[in-house]
Scaffold this active site. Structure first.
Site, short mmCIF file in Angstrom:
data_model
loop_
_atom_site.label_atom_id
_atom_site.label_comp_id
_atom_site.label_asym_id
_atom_site.label_seq_id
_atom_site.Cartn_x
_atom_site.Cartn_y
_atom_site.Cartn_z
N HIS A 258 0.31 -1.20 0.14
CA HIS A 258 -0.20 -0.13 0.48
C HIS A 258 1.01 1.05 0.03
CE1 HIS A 258 -2.72 3.19 1.79
NE2 HIS A 258 -3.33 2.73 1.68
N HIS B 29 -0.87 10.82 -2.62
CA HIS B 29 -1.96 10.56 -2.20
C HIS B 29 -2.58 11.65 -2.02
CE1 HIS B 29 -4.70 9.62 1.07
NE2 HIS B 29 -4.60 8.27 0.08
O1 G3P Z 1 -6.72 2.01 -2.27
C1 G3P Z 1 -6.73 1.28 -0.74
C2 G3P Z 1 -6.79 2.66 0.09
O2 G3P Z 1 -5.39 3.19 -0.73
C3 G3P Z 1 -7.79 3.67 -0.53
O3 G3P Z 1 -7.37 4.48 0.49
O4 G3P Z 1 -6.81 6.90 0.92
O5 G3P Z 1 -5.40 5.29 1.62
O6 G3P Z 1 -6.28 5.90 -0.55
P1 G3P Z 1 -6.43 5.76 0.96
CA CA Z 2 -4.86 4.66 -2.11
#
Ligand code: G3P
Ligand code: CA
Length: 237
Positions: A6, A47
């Site tokens: 992630h 992000h």
């Molecule tokens: O794609 C899963 C997750 O990354 C979604 O939430 O805010 O971490 O981008 P966020």
């Molecule tokens: Ca994400």
């Protein structure tokens, strides 16, 4: 169960940087997830809407020029990467989940994607396009049927399943906080792959594996690897 890093291996390296993605593959992640914004000339990997948390810049990302953004330090002297840099770094077999945080228009976004990754038109390519903005996903699915679509859900998993089925998505992505075995069963019966974010503890990893979840997004792919004792053989078909 697929281990998807992630924002890269983002506990050990600055999130959404080439360093974090490289480390993820060194830790044998099956794939990576990262966040993207479309600027006029590029798709960049980032992000937040604003720069302060993860860079030495400040202000709104979309108010800045590409050259300003590329001059920032995104941690450990890493640049904010371009989409093409991340896709080039990933091994051919790795799943690359591109989360769309922002695009200008789906056709310009697809043109940019295609210019850095001609495989978008081939079946079984290793891209997975996700977003919380489901209308963008529906448009992309229509224009590029060979792209895999992942419907991101937060607090409304049931609604997400309905939409994913309607647009013939590849996968549905549930938040760990809202996961329930009923949703997993229902989504799998509908032919969807089930992915869950963000899963960082061994207890949660093992619980989801038992539920039959297909993959997890984790900031700690090394922990997931040792917990799940998975071999680097997962396929993404
Ligand atoms: O794609 C899963 C997750 O990354 C979604 O939430 O805010 O971490 O981008 P966020
Ligand atoms: Ca994400």
């Amino acid at each position: 169960m697929w281990i998807l890093a992630h924002r890269g291996a983002s506990k050990a390296a600055p999130e959404n940087t080439l360093k974090a993605f490289k480390l993820a593959f060194e830790q044998h992640a099956d794939g990576i997830e990262f966040d993207t914004y479309e600027l006029d000339s590029e798709i960049i990997v980032f992000h937040d809407k604003t720069l302060r948390r993860t860079t030495n810049g400040k202000g709104r990302l979309l108010d800045k020029s590409l050259s300003y953004l590329r001059g920032l330090n995104a941690g450990d002297n890493q640049q904010i990467p371009l989409l093409c840099e991340v896709l080039t770094l990933a091994p051919a077999s790795a799943l690359c989940n591109i989360e769309i945080k922002h695009l200008q228009a789906t056709n310009t976004w697809l043109q940019k994607l295609e210019s850095v990754c001609p495989a978008v038109n081939q079946p079984n390519n290793n891209l997975l396009i996700s977003s919380f903005h489901h209308h963008w996903l529906a448009q992309i699915a229509q224009q590029k049927p060979n792209l895999r679509i992942g419907v991101l859900t937060a607090s409304m998993p049931q609604e997400g399943i309905t939409k994913a089925v309607k647009m013939q998505a590849y996968s549905i992505h549930f938040a760990l906080e809202n996961i329930d075995e009923r949703y997993v069963v229902q989504a799998k019966e509908a032919g969807l792959k089930v992915l869950v974010y963000t899963v960082d503890t061994p207890a949660d990893m093992l619980k989801l594996q038992k539920m039959g979840v297909d993959g997890i997004f984790t900031n700690v792919p090394d922990v997931a690897k040792s917990t799940l004792n998975a071999l680097p053989t997962a396929t993404t078909s």
